[in-house]
Scaffold this motif. Structure first.
Motif, PDB file in Angstrom:
ATOM      1  N   THR A   1       9.197 -14.075   7.930  1.00 38.89           N
ATOM      2  CA  THR A   1       9.359 -13.259   9.137  1.00 38.89           C
ATOM      3  C   THR A   1       8.488 -12.007   9.033  1.00 38.89           C
ATOM      4  N   ASN A   2       8.175 -11.441  10.165  1.00 38.70           N
ATOM      5  CA  ASN A   2       7.427 -10.185  10.198  1.00 38.70           C
ATOM      6  C   ASN A   2       8.059  -9.302  11.268  1.00 38.70           C
ATOM      7  N   PRO A   3       8.771  -8.223  10.893  1.00 41.93           N
ATOM      8  CA  PRO A   3       8.782  -7.647   9.554  1.00 41.93           C
ATOM      9  C   PRO A   3       9.722  -8.357   8.584  1.00 41.93           C
ATOM     10  N   ILE A   4       9.428  -8.199   7.314  1.00 41.47           N
ATOM     11  CA  ILE A   4      10.366  -8.575   6.264  1.00 41.47           C
ATOM     12  C   ILE A   4      11.436  -7.487   6.199  1.00 41.47           C
ATOM     13  N   VAL A   5      12.685  -7.879   6.032  1.00 45.51           N
ATOM     14  CA  VAL A   5      13.763  -6.907   5.837  1.00 45.51           C
ATOM     15  C   VAL A   5      14.019  -6.798   4.340  1.00 45.51           C
ATOM     16  N   LEU A   6      13.892  -5.588   3.833  1.00 44.73           N
ATOM     17  CA  LEU A   6      14.118  -5.324   2.421  1.00 44.73           C
ATOM     18  C   LEU A   6      15.435  -4.579   2.272  1.00 44.73           C
ATOM     19  N   ARG A   7      16.342  -5.148   1.499  1.00 46.60           N
ATOM     20  CA  ARG A   7      17.646  -4.524   1.268  1.00 46.60           C
ATOM     21  C   ARG A   7      17.618  -3.732  -0.032  1.00 46.60           C
ATOM     22  N   ILE A   8      18.130  -2.506   0.040  1.00 40.06           N
ATOM     23  CA  ILE A   8      18.141  -1.614  -1.121  1.00 40.06           C
ATOM     24  C   ILE A   8      19.590  -1.453  -1.563  1.00 40.06           C
ATOM     25  N   GLU A   9      19.957  -2.125  -2.649  1.00 41.95           N
ATOM     26  CA  GLU A   9      21.331  -2.090  -3.153  1.00 41.95           C
ATOM     27  C   GLU A   9      21.454  -0.954  -4.165  1.00 41.95           C
ATOM     28  N   ALA A  10      21.951   0.182  -3.693  1.00 40.74           N
ATOM     29  CA  ALA A  10      21.995   1.383  -4.530  1.00 40.74           C
ATOM     30  C   ALA A  10      23.044   1.253  -5.626  1.00 40.74           C
ATOM     31  N   LYS A  11      22.702   1.798  -6.793  1.00 42.79           N
ATOM     32  CA  LYS A  11      23.639   1.814  -7.918  1.00 42.79           C
ATOM     33  C   LYS A  11      24.408   3.140  -7.928  1.00 42.79           C
ATOM     34  N   ASP A  12      25.140   3.392  -8.986  1.00 43.13           N
ATOM     35  CA  ASP A  12      26.028   4.558  -9.052  1.00 43.13           C
ATOM     36  C   ASP A  12      25.255   5.806  -9.489  1.00 43.13           C
ATOM     37  N   CYS A  13      24.480   6.377  -8.558  1.00 42.72           N
ATOM     38  CA  CYS A  13      23.684   7.577  -8.834  1.00 42.72           C
ATOM     39  C   CYS A  13      24.266   8.761  -8.067  1.00 42.72           C
ATOM     40  N   THR A  14      24.486   9.852  -8.756  1.00 37.51           N
ATOM     41  CA  THR A  14      24.940  11.070  -8.071  1.00 37.51           C
ATOM     42  C   THR A  14      23.855  11.612  -7.159  1.00 37.51           C
ATOM     43  N   PHE A  15      22.652  11.755  -7.700  1.00 37.98           N
ATOM     44  CA  PHE A  15      21.484  12.144  -6.909  1.00 37.98           C
ATOM     45  C   PHE A  15      20.245  11.779  -7.712  1.00 37.98           C
ATOM     46  N   LYS A  16      19.431  10.896  -7.153  1.00 35.67           N
ATOM     47  CA  LYS A  16      18.239  10.457  -7.864  1.00 35.67           C
ATOM     48  C   LYS A  16      17.162  10.071  -6.859  1.00 35.67           C
ATOM     49  N   GLU A  17      15.910  10.353  -7.200  1.00 32.75           N
ATOM     50  CA  GLU A  17      14.789  10.069  -6.309  1.00 32.75           C
ATOM     51  C   GLU A  17      13.730   9.258  -7.052  1.00 32.75           C
ATOM     52  N   SER A  18      13.253   8.206  -6.411  1.00 39.37           N
ATOM     53  CA  SER A  18      12.149   7.422  -6.934  1.00 39.37           C
ATOM     54  C   SER A  18      11.549   6.664  -5.751  1.00 39.37           C
ATOM     55  N   GLY A  19      10.920   5.500  -5.983  1.00 34.82           N
ATOM     56  CA  GLY A  19      10.277   4.830  -4.864  1.00 34.82           C
ATOM     57  C   GLY A  19      10.166   3.336  -5.032  1.00 34.82           C
ATOM     58  N   ILE A  20       9.661   2.684  -3.974  1.00 37.36           N
ATOM     59  CA  ILE A  20       9.423   1.244  -3.941  1.00 37.36           C
ATOM     60  C   ILE A  20       7.935   1.012  -3.711  1.00 37.36           C
ATOM     61  N   GLU A  21       7.362   0.070  -4.464  1.00 31.48           N
ATOM     62  CA  GLU A  21       5.970  -0.318  -4.278  1.00 31.48           C
ATOM     63  C   GLU A  21       5.912  -1.712  -3.673  1.00 31.48           C
ATOM     64  N   ALA A  22       5.045  -1.880  -2.666  1.00 30.08           N
ATOM     65  CA  ALA A  22       4.720  -3.209  -2.150  1.00 30.08           C
ATOM     66  C   ALA A  22       3.399  -3.624  -2.797  1.00 30.08           C
ATOM     67  N   ARG A  23       3.399  -4.774  -3.456  1.00 33.19           N
ATOM     68  CA  ARG A  23       2.216  -5.251  -4.172  1.00 33.19           C
ATOM     69  C   ARG A  23       1.798  -6.624  -3.646  1.00 33.19           C
ATOM     70  N   VAL A  24       0.526  -6.948  -3.796  1.00 37.68           N
ATOM     71  CA  VAL A  24      -0.012  -8.228  -3.339  1.00 37.68           C
ATOM     72  C   VAL A  24      -0.276  -9.134  -4.544  1.00 37.68           C
ATOM     73  N   GLY A  25       0.228 -10.370  -4.452  1.00 37.91           N
ATOM     74  CA  GLY A  25      -0.096 -11.367  -5.460  1.00 37.91           C
ATOM     75  C   GLY A  25       0.838 -11.429  -6.641  1.00 37.91           C
ATOM     76  N   GLY A  26       1.720 -10.473  -6.808  1.00 37.39           N
ATOM     77  CA  GLY A  26       2.650 -10.459  -7.927  1.00 37.39           C
ATOM     78  C   GLY A  26       3.102  -9.050  -8.233  1.00 37.39           C
ATOM     79  N   LEU A  27       4.076  -8.916  -9.119  1.00 38.78           N
ATOM     80  CA  LEU A  27       4.619  -7.602  -9.447  1.00 38.78           C
ATOM     81  C   LEU A  27       3.625  -6.726 -10.200  1.00 38.78           C
TER      82      LEU A  27
END
Length: 485
Positions: free
Chosen positions: A188-214
Protein backbone atom coordinates in the motif's frame (compact mmCIF):
# COMPACT_ATOMS: atom_id res chain seq x y z
CA UNK A 1 16.13 -0.85 -19.03
CA UNK A 2 18.72 0.03 -21.73
CA UNK A 3 17.28 0.28 -25.24
CA UNK A 4 18.90 -0.13 -28.67
CA UNK A 5 18.47 2.38 -31.52
CA UNK A 6 19.90 1.76 -35.00
CA UNK A 7 20.31 3.83 -38.11
CA UNK A 8 18.13 2.76 -41.02
CA UNK A 9 21.11 0.93 -42.64
CA UNK A 10 21.85 -0.70 -39.22
CA UNK A 11 25.57 0.10 -39.49
CA UNK A 12 25.72 1.72 -36.05
CA UNK A 13 23.78 1.15 -32.82
CA UNK A 14 24.01 2.68 -29.35
CA UNK A 15 22.53 1.81 -26.01
CA UNK A 16 22.66 3.11 -22.42
CA UNK A 17 24.12 0.80 -19.80
CA UNK A 18 25.53 0.95 -16.31
CA UNK A 19 29.09 2.26 -16.07
CA UNK A 20 30.39 -1.24 -15.46
CA UNK A 21 28.95 -2.33 -18.79
CA UNK A 22 26.20 -4.56 -17.41
CA UNK A 23 22.94 -4.65 -19.31
CA UNK A 24 20.82 -3.74 -16.29
CA UNK A 25 21.57 -0.05 -15.72
CA UNK A 26 20.69 1.39 -12.32
CA UNK A 27 17.17 2.77 -12.67
CA UNK A 28 16.85 4.15 -9.14
CA UNK A 29 18.63 7.16 -7.67
CA UNK A 30 18.41 8.61 -4.18
CA UNK A 31 18.17 12.34 -3.43
CA UNK A 32 21.65 13.58 -2.64
CA UNK A 33 23.24 10.66 -4.51
CA UNK A 34 24.52 10.09 -8.05
CA UNK A 35 24.94 7.34 -10.63
CA UNK A 36 27.03 6.96 -13.77
CA UNK A 37 25.68 5.73 -17.11
CA UNK A 38 27.68 4.74 -20.16
CA UNK A 39 26.91 4.92 -23.87
CA UNK A 40 27.89 1.65 -25.57
CA UNK A 41 28.08 1.40 -29.39
CA UNK A 42 28.33 -1.72 -31.52
CA UNK A 43 31.37 -0.35 -33.36
CA UNK A 44 33.14 2.81 -34.38
CA UNK A 45 33.76 6.10 -32.67
CA UNK A 46 31.78 9.30 -32.47
CA UNK A 47 30.56 12.05 -30.21
CA UNK A 48 28.04 11.94 -27.37
CA UNK A 49 25.42 14.43 -26.21
CA UNK A 50 23.50 13.77 -23.01
CA UNK A 51 20.55 15.97 -22.09
CA UNK A 52 17.36 16.10 -20.04
CA UNK A 53 14.37 18.37 -19.66
CA UNK A 54 14.02 17.26 -16.03
CA UNK A 55 14.28 19.94 -13.35
CA UNK A 56 15.36 17.26 -10.86
CA UNK A 57 18.22 15.52 -12.68
CA UNK A 58 21.57 17.31 -12.84
CA UNK A 59 24.08 16.10 -15.48
CA UNK A 60 27.87 16.28 -15.50
CA UNK A 61 30.23 15.44 -18.41
CA UNK A 62 27.40 15.71 -20.94
CA UNK A 63 29.84 15.45 -23.89
CA UNK A 64 31.53 12.27 -22.67
CA UNK A 65 30.82 8.60 -23.15
CA UNK A 66 30.10 8.30 -19.39
CA UNK A 67 27.65 10.78 -17.89
CA UNK A 68 27.15 11.48 -14.15
CA UNK A 69 23.53 11.90 -13.04
CA UNK A 70 22.83 13.62 -9.72
CA UNK A 71 19.80 14.63 -7.70
CA UNK A 72 20.07 17.44 -5.13
CA UNK A 73 19.13 16.37 -1.59
CA UNK A 74 16.51 19.12 -1.31
CA UNK A 75 14.91 18.62 -4.72
CA UNK A 76 11.15 18.93 -5.07
CA UNK A 77 10.38 15.64 -6.78
CA UNK A 78 7.61 15.24 -9.32
CA UNK A 79 6.41 11.79 -8.32
CA UNK A 80 7.10 10.34 -11.79
CA UNK A 81 10.09 8.88 -13.63
CA UNK A 82 12.58 11.35 -15.01
CA UNK A 83 13.89 10.99 -18.56
CA UNK A 84 17.50 11.12 -19.74
CA UNK A 85 18.27 11.43 -23.49
CA UNK A 86 21.40 10.43 -25.43
CA UNK A 87 22.28 11.44 -28.99
CA UNK A 88 25.22 9.61 -30.59
CA UNK A 89 26.86 10.99 -33.71
CA UNK A 90 29.15 8.46 -35.45
CA UNK A 91 32.32 9.91 -36.91
CA UNK A 92 31.61 11.01 -40.49
CA UNK A 93 27.90 10.18 -40.23
CA UNK A 94 24.73 12.00 -39.20
CA UNK A 95 23.47 11.61 -35.61
CA UNK A 96 21.41 8.60 -34.69
CA UNK A 97 17.94 9.02 -33.35
CA UNK A 98 17.82 9.79 -29.58
CA UNK A 99 17.91 7.05 -26.97
CA UNK A 100 15.65 7.70 -23.96
CA UNK A 101 16.33 6.22 -20.55
CA UNK A 102 13.98 6.38 -17.55
CA UNK A 103 15.36 7.01 -14.08
CA UNK A 104 13.25 6.61 -10.96
CA UNK A 105 14.13 9.16 -8.28
CA UNK A 106 13.48 7.66 -4.85
CA UNK A 107 11.44 9.82 -2.52
CA UNK A 108 10.22 8.69 0.92
CA UNK A 109 8.25 11.02 3.20
CA UNK A 110 6.93 10.56 6.74
CA UNK A 111 3.63 12.33 7.44
CA UNK A 112 0.92 12.47 10.06
CA UNK A 113 -1.59 9.60 10.32
CA UNK A 114 -5.16 10.74 10.95
CA UNK A 115 -5.60 8.21 13.77
CA UNK A 116 -2.36 8.96 15.61
CA UNK A 117 -3.47 9.89 19.17
CA UNK A 118 -0.67 12.30 20.09
CA UNK A 119 1.55 14.96 18.57
CA UNK A 120 3.07 15.48 15.13
CA UNK A 121 5.53 18.39 15.03
CA UNK A 122 6.26 19.26 11.41
CA UNK A 123 9.64 20.80 10.58
CA UNK A 124 10.02 23.97 8.52
CA UNK A 125 9.89 27.74 8.83
CA UNK A 126 7.54 29.11 11.50
CA UNK A 127 5.90 32.53 11.48
CA UNK A 128 6.88 34.32 14.70
CA UNK A 129 6.32 37.69 16.36
CA UNK A 130 8.07 39.37 19.29
CA UNK A 131 6.82 41.78 21.98
CA UNK A 132 7.46 44.78 19.70
CA UNK A 133 5.11 43.41 17.06
CA UNK A 134 8.00 42.52 14.72
CA UNK A 135 7.31 39.49 12.52
CA UNK A 136 10.11 37.08 11.69
CA UNK A 137 10.50 33.57 10.31
CA UNK A 138 12.18 30.95 12.47
CA UNK A 139 13.75 27.91 10.87
CA UNK A 140 13.33 24.90 13.15
CA UNK A 141 16.41 23.34 14.69
CA UNK A 142 15.98 20.16 12.66
CA UNK A 143 14.78 19.36 9.15
CA UNK A 144 13.06 16.26 10.54
CA UNK A 145 9.44 15.99 11.61
CA UNK A 146 8.86 14.84 15.19
CA UNK A 147 6.19 12.52 16.60
CA UNK A 148 5.19 11.91 20.23
CA UNK A 149 3.97 8.59 21.62
CA UNK A 150 2.74 7.76 25.12
CA UNK A 151 4.86 5.13 26.86
CA UNK A 152 3.41 1.62 26.62
CA UNK A 153 1.03 2.66 23.82
CA UNK A 154 1.14 2.50 20.01
CA UNK A 155 1.45 5.45 17.67
CA UNK A 156 1.07 5.53 13.88
CA UNK A 157 2.78 7.38 11.07
CA UNK A 158 2.28 7.31 7.29
CA UNK A 159 5.20 6.64 4.95
CA UNK A 160 4.67 7.79 1.35
CA UNK A 161 7.10 6.57 -1.31
CA UNK A 162 7.88 7.23 -4.98
CA UNK A 163 10.44 5.79 -7.37
CA UNK A 164 10.89 2.58 -5.39
CA UNK A 165 8.77 -0.47 -4.57
CA UNK A 166 7.34 -0.53 -1.07
CA UNK A 167 8.80 -3.99 -0.48
CA UNK A 168 12.30 -2.49 -0.89
CA UNK A 169 11.83 -0.18 2.11
CA UNK A 170 13.08 -1.14 5.56
CA UNK A 171 12.61 0.76 8.83
CA UNK A 172 15.17 0.90 11.61
CA UNK A 173 14.87 2.29 15.15
CA UNK A 174 17.94 4.31 16.12
CA UNK A 175 17.30 3.32 19.74
CA UNK A 176 15.57 -0.05 19.99
CA UNK A 177 15.13 0.40 23.75
CA UNK A 178 12.43 3.01 23.07
CA UNK A 179 10.00 1.19 20.79
CA UNK A 180 9.31 -1.67 18.40
CA UNK A 181 8.37 -1.02 14.77
CA UNK A 182 5.59 -2.91 13.02
CA UNK A 183 5.12 -2.42 9.27
CA UNK A 184 1.66 -2.91 7.83
CA UNK A 185 1.07 -4.05 4.21
CA UNK A 186 4.05 -2.79 2.20
CA UNK A 187 2.15 -2.94 -1.09
CA UNK A 188 0.00 0.00 0.00
CA UNK A 189 1.02 3.62 -0.41
CA UNK A 190 1.30 5.08 2.13
CA UNK A 191 2.70 2.33 4.30
CA UNK A 192 1.40 2.58 7.87
CA UNK A 193 4.20 2.24 10.40
CA UNK A 194 3.19 1.39 13.96
CA UNK A 195 5.41 2.59 16.79
CA UNK A 196 4.99 0.36 19.85
CA UNK A 197 6.46 2.45 22.65
CA UNK A 198 8.21 0.79 25.57
CA UNK A 199 8.30 1.90 29.22
CA UNK A 200 10.20 5.20 28.83
CA UNK A 201 9.66 8.14 31.16
CA UNK A 202 11.05 10.55 28.57
CA UNK A 203 13.32 9.60 25.70
CA UNK A 204 14.07 10.97 22.23
CA UNK A 205 15.51 9.19 19.20
CA UNK A 206 14.42 8.49 15.62
CA UNK A 207 13.39 6.14 12.82
CA UNK A 208 15.34 5.64 9.59
CA UNK A 209 13.77 4.55 6.30
CA UNK A 210 16.35 2.60 4.28
CA UNK A 211 16.34 1.10 0.78
CA UNK A 212 17.32 -2.49 0.09
CA UNK A 213 17.81 -3.64 3.68
CA UNK A 214 18.48 -2.49 7.23
CA UNK A 215 22.06 -1.63 6.22
CA UNK A 216 21.01 0.09 2.99
CA UNK A 217 21.16 3.84 2.34
CA UNK A 218 18.93 6.12 4.46
CA UNK A 219 16.25 7.89 2.39
CA UNK A 220 14.14 9.50 5.14
CA UNK A 221 14.07 9.99 8.91
CA UNK A 222 11.67 11.10 11.62
CA UNK A 223 12.35 11.98 15.26
CA UNK A 224 10.36 10.17 17.97
CA UNK A 225 9.66 11.23 21.55
CA UNK A 226 8.34 8.57 23.94
CA UNK A 227 7.10 9.94 27.26
CA UNK A 228 4.88 9.15 30.17
CA UNK A 229 1.58 11.07 30.39
CA UNK A 230 0.98 13.89 32.84
CA UNK A 231 -2.38 15.03 34.20
CA UNK A 232 -3.36 18.35 35.74
CA UNK A 233 -6.52 19.42 37.59
CA UNK A 234 -8.22 22.77 38.12
CA UNK A 235 -11.62 24.03 39.32
CA UNK A 236 -13.61 26.46 37.14
CA UNK A 237 -15.47 29.41 38.72
CA UNK A 238 -17.58 32.10 37.02
CA UNK A 239 -17.47 35.36 39.02
CA UNK A 240 -19.81 38.37 38.72
CA UNK A 241 -20.33 41.44 40.92
CA UNK A 242 -24.10 41.93 41.48
CA UNK A 243 -23.47 45.62 42.29
CA UNK A 244 -21.63 46.24 38.99
CA UNK A 245 -23.64 45.37 35.82
CA UNK A 246 -20.50 45.73 33.69
CA UNK A 247 -19.10 42.54 35.25
CA UNK A 248 -21.79 40.37 33.63
CA UNK A 249 -20.20 37.43 31.81
CA UNK A 250 -20.92 37.27 28.09
CA UNK A 251 -19.25 33.93 27.31
CA UNK A 252 -20.96 30.76 28.46
CA UNK A 253 -18.76 27.81 29.39
CA UNK A 254 -18.90 24.67 31.51
CA UNK A 255 -16.18 22.56 33.17
CA UNK A 256 -16.98 19.69 30.81
CA UNK A 257 -16.56 21.86 27.69
CA UNK A 258 -13.29 23.30 28.96
CA UNK A 259 -11.92 19.87 29.91
CA UNK A 260 -12.78 18.39 26.50
CA UNK A 261 -11.09 21.24 24.64
CA UNK A 262 -8.00 21.30 26.87
CA UNK A 263 -7.46 17.58 26.26
CA UNK A 264 -7.61 18.19 22.51
CA UNK A 265 -5.10 21.05 22.72
CA UNK A 266 -2.71 19.22 25.06
CA UNK A 267 -2.81 15.76 23.49
CA UNK A 268 0.31 16.49 21.33
CA UNK A 269 2.26 16.79 24.59
CA UNK A 270 0.74 13.55 26.00
CA UNK A 271 -0.98 15.55 28.74
CA UNK A 272 -4.54 15.42 30.08
CA UNK A 273 -6.81 17.68 32.14
CA UNK A 274 -9.53 17.18 34.70
CA UNK A 275 -11.64 20.31 35.23
CA UNK A 276 -14.01 20.49 38.21
CA UNK A 277 -16.41 23.31 39.06
CA UNK A 278 -19.76 24.65 37.93
CA UNK A 279 -21.37 26.42 34.97
CA UNK A 280 -23.42 28.77 37.21
CA UNK A 281 -22.37 32.32 38.09
CA UNK A 282 -21.00 33.00 41.57
CA UNK A 283 -21.57 36.45 43.10
CA UNK A 284 -18.75 38.45 44.66
CA UNK A 285 -18.66 42.24 45.24
CA UNK A 286 -15.13 42.80 43.97
CA UNK A 287 -15.45 45.70 41.46
CA UNK A 288 -14.62 48.67 43.71
CA UNK A 289 -14.11 51.03 40.72
CA UNK A 290 -17.37 49.93 39.05
CA UNK A 291 -15.64 49.75 35.66
CA UNK A 292 -16.33 46.06 35.01
CA UNK A 293 -12.62 45.28 35.22
CA UNK A 294 -10.64 43.19 37.68
CA UNK A 295 -7.78 45.68 38.15
CA UNK A 296 -4.39 44.25 39.05
CA UNK A 297 -1.19 46.14 39.76
CA UNK A 298 1.68 44.06 38.31
CA UNK A 299 3.40 41.96 40.95
CA UNK A 300 1.65 43.74 43.84
CA UNK A 301 -1.26 43.12 46.17
CA UNK A 302 -4.73 43.50 44.59
CA UNK A 303 -7.63 44.26 46.92
CA UNK A 304 -10.16 43.25 44.24
CA UNK A 305 -8.54 39.86 43.69
CA UNK A 306 -8.34 39.22 47.43
CA UNK A 307 -12.12 39.68 47.64
CA UNK A 308 -12.60 36.98 45.02
CA UNK A 309 -10.23 34.56 46.77
CA UNK A 310 -12.02 35.11 50.08
CA UNK A 311 -15.44 34.57 48.50
CA UNK A 312 -14.36 31.29 46.92
CA UNK A 313 -12.85 30.02 50.16
CA UNK A 314 -9.95 28.49 48.30
CA UNK A 315 -8.18 25.90 50.47
CA UNK A 316 -6.41 23.58 48.03
CA UNK A 317 -5.70 23.23 44.34
CA UNK A 318 -5.57 26.05 41.81
CA UNK A 319 -8.88 27.54 40.66
CA UNK A 320 -9.56 28.81 37.14
CA UNK A 321 -11.48 32.08 37.67
CA UNK A 322 -13.52 33.59 34.83
CA UNK A 323 -14.22 37.37 35.06
CA UNK A 324 -15.62 39.81 32.52
CA UNK A 325 -12.50 41.90 32.00
CA UNK A 326 -8.96 41.90 33.33
CA UNK A 327 -6.00 44.26 33.12
CA UNK A 328 -2.64 45.18 34.55
CA UNK A 329 -2.54 48.79 35.72
CA UNK A 330 0.93 50.39 35.58
CA UNK A 331 0.61 53.59 37.63
CA UNK A 332 2.68 56.67 36.88
CA UNK A 333 5.44 57.57 39.36
CA UNK A 334 5.55 61.24 38.26
CA UNK A 335 3.09 63.75 36.90
CA UNK A 336 3.28 64.20 33.12
CA UNK A 337 2.41 67.29 31.08
CA UNK A 338 0.72 67.59 27.73
CA UNK A 339 4.02 68.45 25.98
CA UNK A 340 5.95 65.60 27.52
CA UNK A 341 7.14 62.80 25.23
CA UNK A 342 8.38 60.77 28.18
CA UNK A 343 6.52 59.28 31.14
CA UNK A 344 7.81 57.44 34.21
CA UNK A 345 6.05 54.43 35.68
CA UNK A 346 6.46 53.02 39.15
CA UNK A 347 9.29 50.52 39.43
CA UNK A 348 7.58 47.23 38.64
CA UNK A 349 10.80 45.25 38.23
CA UNK A 350 10.62 42.38 35.74
CA UNK A 351 7.00 43.25 34.90
CA UNK A 352 8.33 46.15 32.82
CA UNK A 353 9.66 43.49 30.42
CA UNK A 354 6.10 43.00 29.19
CA UNK A 355 5.84 46.53 27.79
CA UNK A 356 6.84 46.59 24.12
CA UNK A 357 7.24 49.27 21.49
CA UNK A 358 3.57 49.26 20.55
CA UNK A 359 0.34 51.20 21.22
CA UNK A 360 -1.21 51.46 24.72
CA UNK A 361 -3.96 53.32 26.51
CA UNK A 362 -3.35 55.76 29.40
CA UNK A 363 -6.28 56.68 31.65
CA UNK A 364 -6.98 58.21 35.04
CA UNK A 365 -9.77 58.28 37.60
CA UNK A 366 -11.20 61.55 36.17
CA UNK A 367 -12.04 59.85 32.88
CA UNK A 368 -9.12 61.14 30.81
CA UNK A 369 -8.01 58.70 28.11
CA UNK A 370 -5.06 59.06 25.73
CA UNK A 371 -3.44 56.55 23.41
CA UNK A 372 0.34 56.43 23.14
CA UNK A 373 2.94 54.55 21.11
CA UNK A 374 6.03 53.50 23.05
CA UNK A 375 9.43 53.99 21.37
CA UNK A 376 11.61 52.57 24.13
CA UNK A 377 11.47 51.29 27.71
CA UNK A 378 14.12 51.76 30.41
CA UNK A 379 13.53 48.75 32.64
CA UNK A 380 15.75 50.19 35.36
CA UNK A 381 14.08 53.59 35.80
CA UNK A 382 10.59 52.80 34.49
CA UNK A 383 10.90 55.63 31.93
CA UNK A 384 9.02 55.24 28.64
CA UNK A 385 9.90 57.30 25.58
CA UNK A 386 6.87 58.04 23.40
CA UNK A 387 6.53 58.63 19.67
CA UNK A 388 4.72 61.98 20.30
CA UNK A 389 3.80 64.36 23.16
CA UNK A 390 0.94 63.24 25.41
CA UNK A 391 -1.52 66.01 24.62
CA UNK A 392 -3.01 65.80 28.14
CA UNK A 393 -1.85 66.55 31.67
CA UNK A 394 -1.81 63.40 33.80
CA UNK A 395 -1.35 63.38 37.57
CA UNK A 396 -0.31 60.71 40.01
CA UNK A 397 -2.99 61.96 42.40
CA UNK A 398 -5.63 61.11 39.78
CA UNK A 399 -4.34 57.52 39.59
CA UNK A 400 -3.04 57.99 36.03
CA UNK A 401 -1.87 54.64 34.63
CA UNK A 402 -0.88 52.67 31.55
CA UNK A 403 -3.46 49.94 30.91
CA UNK A 404 -2.16 46.55 29.79
CA UNK A 405 -5.23 44.46 28.81
CA UNK A 406 -5.08 40.80 29.81
CA UNK A 407 -6.87 37.88 28.22
CA UNK A 408 -5.82 35.95 31.28
CA UNK A 409 -3.18 35.68 33.97
CA UNK A 410 -1.40 32.65 35.39
CA UNK A 411 -0.94 31.98 39.10
CA UNK A 412 -3.13 31.03 42.03
CA UNK A 413 -5.86 31.64 41.09
CA UNK A 414 -5.43 31.46 37.31
CA UNK A 415 -7.58 34.15 35.68
CA UNK A 416 -9.32 34.35 32.30
CA UNK A 417 -11.56 37.06 30.87
CA UNK A 418 -14.48 37.13 28.44
CA UNK A 419 -12.97 36.62 24.98
CA UNK A 420 -16.01 36.94 22.72
CA UNK A 421 -16.73 33.25 22.13
CA UNK A 422 -16.22 29.87 23.77
CA UNK A 423 -13.29 28.80 21.59
CA UNK A 424 -11.29 31.95 22.37
CA UNK A 425 -12.08 31.62 26.07
CA UNK A 426 -10.78 28.04 26.05
CA UNK A 427 -7.60 29.08 24.23
CA UNK A 428 -6.99 31.70 26.93
CA UNK A 429 -7.56 29.02 29.58
CA UNK A 430 -5.14 26.65 27.82
CA UNK A 431 -2.54 29.41 27.64
CA UNK A 432 -2.76 30.58 31.26
CA UNK A 433 -3.01 27.07 32.68
CA UNK A 434 0.05 26.26 30.56
CA UNK A 435 1.94 28.95 32.47
CA UNK A 436 0.60 27.84 35.85
CA UNK A 437 0.90 24.06 35.60
CA UNK A 438 3.24 23.25 32.71
CA UNK A 439 5.61 26.14 33.53
CA UNK A 440 5.56 27.21 29.87
CA UNK A 441 6.84 30.64 28.87
CA UNK A 442 5.32 32.87 26.19
CA UNK A 443 6.39 31.68 22.75
CA UNK A 444 7.03 33.73 19.61
CA UNK A 445 5.40 31.23 17.23
CA UNK A 446 2.07 32.74 16.17
CA UNK A 447 0.26 29.39 15.84
CA UNK A 448 1.25 28.15 19.31
CA UNK A 449 -1.07 27.89 22.34
CA UNK A 450 1.61 29.79 24.23
CA UNK A 451 2.04 32.64 21.70
CA UNK A 452 2.66 35.82 23.70
CA UNK A 453 0.75 38.19 21.38
CA UNK A 454 -2.89 39.18 21.18
CA UNK A 455 -4.20 36.15 19.31
CA UNK A 456 -3.41 32.58 20.32
CA UNK A 457 -2.86 29.46 18.25
CA UNK A 458 -3.50 25.81 19.01
CA UNK A 459 -0.16 24.00 18.69
CA UNK A 460 2.28 22.59 21.26
CA UNK A 461 5.67 21.50 19.92
CA UNK A 462 8.47 19.19 20.93
CA UNK A 463 11.25 21.17 19.25
CA UNK A 464 12.94 24.31 20.61
CA UNK A 465 11.04 27.55 19.93
CA UNK A 466 12.04 31.22 20.41
CA UNK A 467 10.45 33.07 23.35
CA UNK A 468 8.14 36.04 22.78
CA UNK A 469 9.87 38.42 25.21
CA UNK A 470 13.39 37.06 24.67
CA UNK A 471 13.60 35.55 21.13
CA UNK A 472 17.27 34.75 21.63
CA UNK A 473 16.20 32.11 24.18
CA UNK A 474 14.46 28.86 23.30
CA UNK A 475 12.02 26.45 24.95
CA UNK A 476 11.01 22.85 24.14
CA UNK A 477 7.45 22.36 25.37
CA UNK A 478 6.90 18.58 25.48
CA UNK A 479 9.89 17.84 27.66
CA UNK A 480 9.55 20.81 30.02
CA UNK A 481 6.27 19.83 31.68
CA UNK A 482 6.51 18.97 35.42
CA UNK A 483 5.87 15.32 36.20
CA UNK A 484 7.30 14.23 32.89
CA UNK A 485 10.82 13.16 33.87
Amino acid sequence: MPREVNEENEIFSVRIMAENGKDAAANEILPGASLKLKAVTNKGAGSYTWRTSSTVLKLENTGSQVVTVKVDAGSQLSGKSETLELIFTPTGSPPLGPVNHSISVVRVVFSVHKDHPWGYDEAGELVCEDLNGSLFNFKTDSTLDRISVEKGKTGMVNVYYEGVAGRKLFFKAKDASMYNLVVENQSTNPIVLRIEAKDCTFKESGIEARVGGLSGPVVAEIDVTVMKPVQYEATYYRIIDPSSPKTKLTTKASPKEIQHALNRLYHPAVAWWKIHGTARDIECRYDSLKNGVLNLEPGLHSAELEKIKTALGIKGGIPLVHVHELSWTYFLAKDAGRWDSKITLKKYGSYLDFIGNIRYKLEDATGKVVFITVKSVDNTTGELELSAPLGFDLKVSDKAALIWPLGGLSGNPTLISDAGNLNELIIYAAHELGHTYAKFEDIAEVDNVMFGGGSLGEGLRGRALPLFYHPERKESQWGKMPGRK
